[in-house]
Scaffold this active site. Structure first.
Site, mmCIF file in Angstrom:
data_model
loop_
_atom_site.group_PDB
_atom_site.id
_atom_site.type_symbol
_atom_site.label_atom_id
_atom_site.label_comp_id
_atom_site.label_asym_id
_atom_site.label_seq_id
_atom_site.Cartn_x
_atom_site.Cartn_y
_atom_site.Cartn_z
ATOM 1 N N LYS A 122 0.858 -1.099 -0.092
ATOM 2 C CA LYS A 122 0.032 -0.022 -0.137
ATOM 3 C C LYS A 122 1.089 1.199 0.149
ATOM 4 C CE LYS A 122 -3.692 2.279 2.494
ATOM 5 N NZ LYS A 122 -4.634 2.259 3.648
ATOM 6 N N ASP A 227 -13.175 4.882 10.146
ATOM 7 C CA ASP A 227 -13.506 4.767 8.895
ATOM 8 C C ASP A 227 -14.131 3.372 8.532
ATOM 9 O OD1 ASP A 227 -13.981 5.969 6.318
ATOM 10 O OD2 ASP A 227 -11.967 5.832 5.790
#
Ligand code: ADP
Ligand code: MG
Length: 378
Positions: A122, A227
Site C-alpha cells: 500500500k 472509517d
C-alpha cells in the site's frame, strides 16, 4: 502517478546515491540546491549533472526554478524508488504485480517475495487530490510543498503499520503487518471481497453482530477505527470479516471519540439497511457499551509513532475531511455501491479487468506471471 518498478534494475549506484542525497536534502529544503545534492552525494561536479539529468528524465526528481535559487525536489516516483529499494533489500518485496486498488490517497499493488508468497503493498499518496479539490483560502494546504506531502504520506504509512502491528499482535482480524518503508506498507494479502461488493448473504444478522462486536472490542481496547465502512471490511469465504485501512484510527480518549464511534456504528447500520434490508434495534453506544479493558492506544504511541506525529497527521486529515464535506455539498448523489458519499472518495475500486476476473474465479486478483516484474537489483 504510476509505480515503475523496472527502474530498480536500470539505475546505477551513483544514481541511487544522488537520489538518496536529494531525499536527505528534502528534510530541510523545499527545493534542494544542486550544490547541496552534490555535496551530500560526494560526487564530482562533472559527474553529478549527468546523474541528475538521468533522474529527472525518469521523473524521480523534478527541477524547480524559484526566485532564490534553482534546484530539485524529490517526486513521488523517486520516493517510490527509494522505498522499493529498501523493501527489496530486506526481502519483503521481490516482484511487483497488478495494481488492485486505487484509493483517493493511496495505491494498492499485489507484490511477492522471493519464494512467490503474495502480499499487498500500500503506497500512500497524500496530497494527490488536495491539489485539485482545494477551494477558497486553505493556506495551510495550498502552500504545502512536495517535501511535506511526502512527509505526510510517510506519517500515514508509519501510523498504519503501528496500528496494524498492535492489532495483529492482540488477535484482531487484520492483515499481517510485514514491513514499512517511507510511505509504503507491506502486509499480508487477504483472500476476500470487500463488503461493498457483496450483494447476497445468507445471514446478514450474523455478520452485522460480528461487525458491531468488532467495533466494541476495539473500543474496549481504547481504539476507534474511524472509517469502519463497507470498503474497509473484507469478508472471507467463511463470512469472517477482516478490517483494513488504519491511518485515521483514534484513541477512545480523543476529544471527538464519541462522534467517531457513533459514525462507525451508523455506517454499518446504514449499509445493512440499504444493501440487505436488515435493521436491528440493537447497536452499541459509546458510554454504555464500551468499558476500557486494555490500552492498545498507549501501546501504539510507545511504538515509535509519537503523539507529535499523530497531531501533525491529524491536522492534515481534519482539513481534508472539511474539504470533502464541502465538496460533497455540491455533489450529494447517492452512489450505486450504497456509499453515502462521505467515503466515496476513499472507496478503493478494484482496477478494471481485475474485478471481473476476481468475481468469476472467486479469488482475490493475483500476481499474473507476465505482469510480474522482477525487482532484484544486485
Ligand atoms: P485506502 O486508504 O485508499 O482506502 P485501503 O487500505 O482501504 O486503502 O485499501 C483499498 C482496497 O485495496 C481495499 O478496499 C481492498 O479491496 C484492497 N486491499 C487493501 N489491503 C488489502 C489486503 N491486505 N488484502 C487484500 N486486499 C486489500
Ligand atoms: Mg479504505
Amino acid at each position: 502517478m504510476k509505480l515503475d518498478p523496472k527502474l530498480l534494475r536500470y539505475l546505477t549506484s551513483d544514481d541511487f546515491r544522488v537520489l538518496t542525497a536529494a531525499e536527505m536534502g528534502t528534510r530541510n529544503h523545499e527545493v534542494v540546491p544542486t550544490s547541496l545534492i552534490a555535496s551530500i552525494a560526494q560526487l564530482r561536479q562533472a559527474g553529478i549533472h549527468k546523474v541528475i539529468s538521468t533522474l529527472a528524465k525518469n521523473n524521480l526528481i523534478a527541477r524547480v526554478q524559484n526566485s532564490k535559487y534553482d534546484g530539485y525536489r524529490l517526486t513521488y516516483g523517486g520516493y517510490d524508488y527509494l522505498a522499493l529499494k529498501t523493501l527489496s533489500k530486506r526481502g519483503s518485496v521481490y516482484s511487483v504485480g497488478n495494481q488492485i486498488g486505487v484509493g483517493k490517497e493511496s495505491d494498492i499493488y499485489i507484490v511477492a517475495d522471493e519464494e512467490g508468497n503474495q502480499r499487498v503493498l500500500k503506497i500512500q499518496r497524500l496530497g494527490r487530490n488536495s491539489f485539485r479539490t482545494i477551494k477558497s483560502n486553505r493556506d495551510y494546504l495550498r502552500h504545502r510543498q512536495t517535501g511535506s506531502w511526502l512527509y505526510m504520506s510517510r506519517l500515514a504509512a508509519m501510523k498504519e503499520f503501528a496500528f496494524m502491528k498492535v492489532l495483529y499482535e492482540n488477535g484482531f482480524p487484520v492483515p499481517e503487518p510485514i514491513d514499512q518503508s517511507r510511505h509504503c506498507v507491506v502486509m499480508g494479502l487477504i483472500d476476500a471481497y470487500p463488503l461493498c461488493q457483496i450483494r447476497d448473504i445468507e445471514d446478514p444478522g450474523a455478520l452485522y453482530s460480528k461487525l458491531m462486536d468488532l467495533i466494541v472490542r476495539l473500543a474496549c481496547s481504547g481504539l476507534i477505527h474511524g472509517d469502519f465502512n463497507e470498503f474497509n471490511l473484507l469478508i472471507r469465504n467463511d463470512d469472517e470479516p477482516v478490517l483494513i485501512d488504519f491511518p485515521q484510527m483514534v484513541s477512545t480518549s480523543h476529544r471527538n471519540a464519541e462522534m467517531y464511534f457513533n459514525r462507525d456504528v451508523e455506517c454499518i447500520r446504514t449499509f445493512f439497511r440499504r444493501r440487505f434490508g436488515y435493521e436491528s434495534k440493537l447497536y452499541p453506544r459509546f458510554h454504555r457499551d464500551t468499558q476500557r479493558e486494555f490500552s492498545l492506544d498507549v501501546q501504539v504511541s510507545a511504538s515509535g509513532f509519537t503523539r507529535k506525529n499523530q497531531e501533525e497527521l491529524e491536522q492534515y486529515q481534519e482539513l481534508v475531511a472539511t474539504m470533502d464535506a464541502e465538496a460533497s455539498e455540491d455533489d450529494s448523489d447517492y452512489d450505486e455501491d450504497g456509499s453515502d458519499g462521505r467515503d466515496s472518495g476513499s472507496a478503493a475500486k478494484i482496477a478494471a479487468g481485475d474485478e471481473s476476473e476476481s468475481k468469476e474465479h472467486g479469488v482475490a486478483p493475483s500476481l499474473s506471471g507476465d505482469m510480474a516484474r522482477d525487482l532484484s537489483v544486485e
